[in-house]
Design a protein around this motif. Structure first.
Motif, PDB file in Angstrom:
ATOM      1  N   GLY A 108      17.803  -9.848  39.049  1.00 16.68           N
ATOM      2  CA  GLY A 108      16.405  -9.519  39.291  1.00 16.68           C
ATOM      3  C   GLY A 108      16.199  -8.683  40.544  1.00 16.68           C
ATOM      4  O   GLY A 108      15.339  -7.795  40.579  1.00 16.68           O
ATOM      5  N   LEU A 109      16.991  -8.936  41.591  1.00 18.61           N
ATOM      6  CA  LEU A 109      16.848  -8.191  42.842  1.00 18.61           C
ATOM      7  C   LEU A 109      17.436  -6.781  42.740  1.00 18.61           C
ATOM      8  O   LEU A 109      16.917  -5.836  43.350  1.00 18.61           O
ATOM      9  CB  LEU A 109      17.529  -8.954  43.976  1.00 18.61           C
ATOM     10  N   LEU A 110      18.500  -6.633  41.983  1.00 15.17           N
ATOM     11  CA  LEU A 110      19.132  -5.323  41.855  1.00 15.17           C
ATOM     12  C   LEU A 110      18.356  -4.398  40.927  1.00 15.17           C
ATOM     13  O   LEU A 110      18.432  -3.168  41.050  1.00 15.17           O
ATOM     14  CB  LEU A 110      20.566  -5.480  41.347  1.00 15.17           C
ATOM     15  N   PHE A 111      17.591  -4.982  39.994  1.00 16.34           N
ATOM     16  CA  PHE A 111      16.823  -4.175  39.040  1.00 16.34           C
ATOM     17  C   PHE A 111      15.366  -4.646  39.030  1.00 16.34           C
ATOM     18  O   PHE A 111      14.901  -5.241  38.046  1.00 16.34           O
ATOM     19  CB  PHE A 111      17.444  -4.282  37.646  1.00 16.34           C
ATOM     20  N   PRO A 112      14.615  -4.373  40.115  1.00 19.16           N
ATOM     21  CA  PRO A 112      13.251  -4.905  40.245  1.00 19.16           C
ATOM     22  C   PRO A 112      12.167  -4.015  39.656  1.00 19.16           C
ATOM     23  O   PRO A 112      10.979  -4.325  39.795  1.00 19.16           O
ATOM     24  CB  PRO A 112      13.092  -4.989  41.765  1.00 19.16           C
ATOM     25  N   GLN A 113      12.544  -2.914  39.024  1.00 23.42           N
ATOM     26  CA  GLN A 113      11.539  -1.935  38.598  1.00 23.42           C
ATOM     27  C   GLN A 113      10.445  -2.506  37.700  1.00 23.42           C
ATOM     28  O   GLN A 113       9.272  -2.119  37.845  1.00 23.42           O
ATOM     29  CB  GLN A 113      12.222  -0.742  37.911  1.00 23.42           C
ATOM     30  N   PRO A 114      10.757  -3.414  36.745  1.00 25.73           N
ATOM     31  CA  PRO A 114       9.662  -3.928  35.906  1.00 25.73           C
ATOM     32  C   PRO A 114       8.544  -4.592  36.705  1.00 25.73           C
ATOM     33  O   PRO A 114       7.360  -4.411  36.385  1.00 25.73           O
ATOM     34  CB  PRO A 114      10.382  -4.942  34.995  1.00 25.73           C
ATOM     35  N   LEU A 115       8.895  -5.344  37.743  1.00 26.20           N
ATOM     36  CA  LEU A 115       7.863  -5.970  38.570  1.00 26.20           C
ATOM     37  C   LEU A 115       7.191  -4.952  39.480  1.00 26.20           C
ATOM     38  O   LEU A 115       5.959  -4.965  39.650  1.00 26.20           O
ATOM     39  CB  LEU A 115       8.468  -7.103  39.401  1.00 26.20           C
ATOM     40  N   LEU A 116       7.970  -4.067  40.069  1.00 24.34           N
ATOM     41  CA  LEU A 116       7.391  -3.088  40.987  1.00 24.34           C
ATOM     42  C   LEU A 116       6.436  -2.133  40.271  1.00 24.34           C
ATOM     43  O   LEU A 116       5.479  -1.637  40.873  1.00 24.34           O
ATOM     44  CB  LEU A 116       8.503  -2.288  41.676  1.00 24.34           C
ATOM     45  N   SER A 117       6.679  -1.900  38.997  1.00 28.27           N
ATOM     46  CA  SER A 117       5.817  -0.969  38.259  1.00 28.27           C
ATOM     47  C   SER A 117       4.391  -1.487  38.143  1.00 28.27           C
ATOM     48  O   SER A 117       3.450  -0.705  37.981  1.00 28.27           O
ATOM     49  CB  SER A 117       6.393  -0.708  36.864  1.00 28.27           C
ATOM     50  N   LEU A 118       4.208  -2.807  38.240  1.00 32.71           N
ATOM     51  CA  LEU A 118       2.860  -3.375  38.152  1.00 32.71           C
ATOM     52  C   LEU A 118       1.991  -2.980  39.333  1.00 32.71           C
ATOM     53  O   LEU A 118       0.765  -3.012  39.248  1.00 32.71           O
ATOM     54  CB  LEU A 118       2.941  -4.906  38.058  1.00 32.71           C
ATOM     55  N   ALA A 119       2.624  -2.624  40.452  1.00 30.09           N
ATOM     56  CA  ALA A 119       1.862  -2.274  41.649  1.00 30.09           C
ATOM     57  C   ALA A 119       1.301  -0.865  41.581  1.00 30.09           C
ATOM     58  O   ALA A 119       0.415  -0.516  42.380  1.00 30.09           O
ATOM     59  CB  ALA A 119       2.745  -2.408  42.885  1.00 30.09           C
ATOM     60  N   HIS A 120       1.806  -0.040  40.658  1.00 29.08           N
ATOM     61  CA  HIS A 120       1.392   1.364  40.582  1.00 29.08           C
ATOM     62  C   HIS A 120       1.536   2.038  41.944  1.00 29.08           C
ATOM     63  O   HIS A 120       0.701   2.857  42.338  1.00 29.08           O
ATOM     64  CB  HIS A 120      -0.060   1.488  40.081  1.00 29.08           C
ATOM     65  N   ALA A 121       2.589   1.669  42.679  1.00 34.31           N
ATOM     66  CA  ALA A 121       2.783   2.171  44.036  1.00 34.31           C
ATOM     67  C   ALA A 121       3.324   3.587  43.987  1.00 34.31           C
ATOM     68  O   ALA A 121       4.057   3.963  43.063  1.00 34.31           O
ATOM     69  CB  ALA A 121       3.743   1.266  44.791  1.00 34.31           C
ATOM     70  N   PRO A 122       2.996   4.413  44.996  1.00 36.52           N
ATOM     71  CA  PRO A 122       3.572   5.759  45.067  1.00 36.52           C
ATOM     72  C   PRO A 122       5.082   5.684  45.264  1.00 36.52           C
ATOM     73  O   PRO A 122       5.618   4.665  45.710  1.00 36.52           O
ATOM     74  CB  PRO A 122       2.870   6.383  46.279  1.00 36.52           C
ATOM     75  N   PRO A 123       5.799   6.772  44.953  1.00 33.61           N
ATOM     76  CA  PRO A 123       7.268   6.732  44.986  1.00 33.61           C
ATOM     77  C   PRO A 123       7.844   6.278  46.322  1.00 33.61           C
ATOM     78  O   PRO A 123       8.841   5.549  46.349  1.00 33.61           O
ATOM     79  CB  PRO A 123       7.659   8.183  44.660  1.00 33.61           C
ATOM     80  N   GLU A 124       7.253   6.691  47.425  1.00 36.29           N
ATOM     81  CA  GLU A 124       7.804   6.311  48.730  1.00 36.29           C
ATOM     82  C   GLU A 124       7.766   4.798  48.931  1.00 36.29           C
ATOM     83  O   GLU A 124       8.741   4.191  49.400  1.00 36.29           O
ATOM     84  CB  GLU A 124       7.037   7.009  49.853  1.00 36.29           C
ATOM     85  N   LEU A 125       6.645   4.169  48.544  1.00 38.55           N
ATOM     86  CA  LEU A 125       6.531   2.712  48.655  1.00 38.55           C
ATOM     87  C   LEU A 125       7.532   2.025  47.725  1.00 38.55           C
ATOM     88  O   LEU A 125       8.202   1.060  48.115  1.00 38.55           O
ATOM     89  CB  LEU A 125       5.117   2.260  48.301  1.00 38.55           C
ATOM     90  N   ALA A 126       7.624   2.506  46.491  1.00 34.93           N
ATOM     91  CA  ALA A 126       8.522   1.887  45.512  1.00 34.93           C
ATOM     92  C   ALA A 126       9.982   1.992  45.947  1.00 34.93           C
ATOM     93  O   ALA A 126      10.757   1.046  45.794  1.00 34.93           O
ATOM     94  CB  ALA A 126       8.331   2.535  44.143  1.00 34.93           C
ATOM     95  N   ASP A 127      10.365   3.133  46.522  1.00 35.75           N
ATOM     96  CA  ASP A 127      11.747   3.315  46.957  1.00 35.75           C
ATOM     97  C   ASP A 127      12.098   2.371  48.101  1.00 35.75           C
ATOM     98  O   ASP A 127      13.188   1.780  48.126  1.00 35.75           O
ATOM     99  CB  ASP A 127      11.978   4.771  47.394  1.00 35.75           C
ATOM    100  N   LYS A 128      11.199   2.237  49.053  1.00 32.68           N
ATOM    101  CA  LYS A 128      11.458   1.333  50.178  1.00 32.68           C
ATOM    102  C   LYS A 128      11.514  -0.122  49.715  1.00 32.68           C
ATOM    103  O   LYS A 128      12.359  -0.912  50.176  1.00 32.68           O
ATOM    104  CB  LYS A 128      10.382   1.510  51.251  1.00 32.68           C
TER     105      LYS A 128
END
Length: 466
Positions: A108-128
């Motif tokens: 879950g920690l190595l592949f968090p994209q499904p959860l992070l996608s719910l935030a609709h965060a800009p790329p810089e936030l998502a990458d960090k």
């Protein structure tokens, strides 16, 4: 402390166990405070990424940690029954379970994209946030290993060494955070993800210290932790842990994901809104440590009394703990409301973030009572090895009323939310209401469980997980 020690008053016994638990938990939470305060001085973007990443990590870790905490009531009842030689085998099965949970959590920690996608965060936030979570995957094995040590000591009524290790971790946190967040000694400035690097180092230091203590201290010899050779996983023992641990883990997960999804939905409102929410949520977590420490201490004493076949003692200690946690938390909530300006400015000098956080502190002021009652009651039920019905109560109230109601109020998709509850305030209103409902539901169910045990005082609770 001896099992089933009934010479002192319940309040005195709870306080004796609760204070080192509280200090240790405050040390752990202070790590999060340092993360928030130091990252807020690096950049608002990194603080927002930290908020999102930390919410996801806490959801994964708390769920796994909850499963492992099934060890505490089992060991507590064995200790109360003076079945010391059976404790070591349970701990070893807990270690096998921790290994399995580590694999699941790291994925879950190595592949968090499904959860992070719910935030609709800009790329810089998502990458960090992604870098933050992937770094913490290296900390997870040590963190779960240390949780076994902490669960064992808490169940035995020996929380002081756990506290000492947690305080050592806090002492290391500030210089390590400064190094990794702002750079130095040839390292670049990592910003928010630097917090995860510091956490990883501390997790392994804590685990290695705890393992050395278990291996060398004579106070653990009666529990057969070492010296019995290789012990393979046993299906029956693991299933007993899972029958109790899975609903416990789910209840933790439900409670924390209510906050996780709050942060992810609030992130849609912008970096300022999520930063104000992060400060409020972080301080609420600090306050939560007081009832949580009382809940842990109360649960330990109740489990030991059940193991010693003293159902009336178990009942009285449970209600004393609930009343103590509720009374202290209500008083603390009033003080927070009066000092809210000072508290927020201690987190950040940014006037925009201060303005975003200030309205949210009204919810901290009154929901402390609800939170204290529900967590202490839940821990008392776990001492009886009861977790399934409480998990259902958590799911309906926190996800349905709390998160669903918060979404309707905060994001106002139907155009019916009053202006004062739109935005982050609506999510906090929904969460506060749901905690009150959880508290009432758990108190009702506790009365039923206690009546059942009172009518069967010779029930062998140590062998019958519920």
């Amino acid at each position: 402390m001896q099992p089933a020690d009934t010479q002192r008053s319940p309040l005195s016994r709870i306080a004796t166990l609760a204070w080192p638990i509280l200090v240790g938990q405050l040390a752990v939470i202070a790590n999060g405070v340092m993360d928030t305060a130091m990252t807020s001085r690096f950049s608002a973007t990194d603080l927002a990424a930290l908020s999102i990443g930390a919410s996801v990590y806490v959801s994964i870790f708390v769920g796994l940690n909850g499963v492992l905490q099934a060890l505490s009531p089992i060991i507590g009842q064995l200790y109360g029954a003076r079945r010391f030689g059976d404790i070591g085998p349970e701990v070893k099965q807990g270690a096998w379970l921790a290994a399995l949970l580590t694999v699941i959590g790291c994925l879950g920690l190595l592949f968090p994209q499904p959860l992070l996608s719910l935030a609709h965060a800009p790329p810089e936030l998502a990458d960090k946030a992604t870098l933050y979570l992937r770094t913490l995957s290296f900390a997870l094995p040590a963190t779960l290993g240390f949780r076994i040590y902490a669960s064992l000591n808490t169940a035995l009524g020996r929380p002081k060494m756990v506290m000492a290790i947690q305080v050592i971790g806090l002492v290391l946190k500030v210089p390590l955070n400064a190094l990794f967040i702002f750079g130095g000694l040839g390292l670049p400035a990592y910003g928010g993800p630097g917090c995860a690097m510091a956490t990883t180092v501390i997790a392994w230091v804590s685990f290695l210290i705890s393992f050395a203590i278990l291996h060398t201290s004579p106070s653990y010899r009666d529990f057969r932790l070492f010296g019995a050779g290789f012990v393979p996983p046993r299906a029956a023992a693991l299933m007993a842990l899972l029958r109790l641990g899975i609903p416990m883990g789910l209840s933790y997960l439900i409670e924390v994901t209510a906050f996780t999804f709050m942060a992810l939905f609030i992130a849609r409102l912008g970096a300022t809104a999520v930063a104000g929410h992060q400060i409020t949520a972080n301080f609420a977590t600090v306050l939560y440590m007081l009832p949580l420490s009382i809940a842990n201490a109360t649960s330990t004493l109740v489990a030991q009394a059940i193991g010693a076949r003293q159902p009336q003692t178990a009942r009285h200690v449970g209600y004393y703990g609930i009343a103590l946690a509720g009374g202290l938390s209500a008083t603390l909530g009033l003080l927070v409301w009066l000092l809210r300006g000072v508290i927020i400015r201690a987190y950040t000098p940014d006037p925009v973030i201060i303005a975003a956080a200030t309205p949210l502190f009204v919810f901290i002021a009154f929901y402390q009572l609800f939170d204290a009652v529900q967590v202490t009651t839940a821990f008392v039920l776990r001492a009886y090895r009861v977790a399934v019905v409480p998990t259902v109560i958590y799911a309906v109230a926190l996800w349905g009323v709390g998160l669903g109601g918060g979404y309707v109020l905060g994001l106002n998709p139907f155009g019916i939310s009053p202006p004062m509850l739109q935005g982050a305030a609506g999510f906090w209103m929904g969460n506060s209401t749901s905690l009150g409902l959880v508290g009432l539901g758990l108190l009702w169910y506790l009365r039923r469980v206690q009546r059942r045990h009172a009518h069967a005082p010779t029930h062998a609770a140590v062998t019958q997980p519920g």
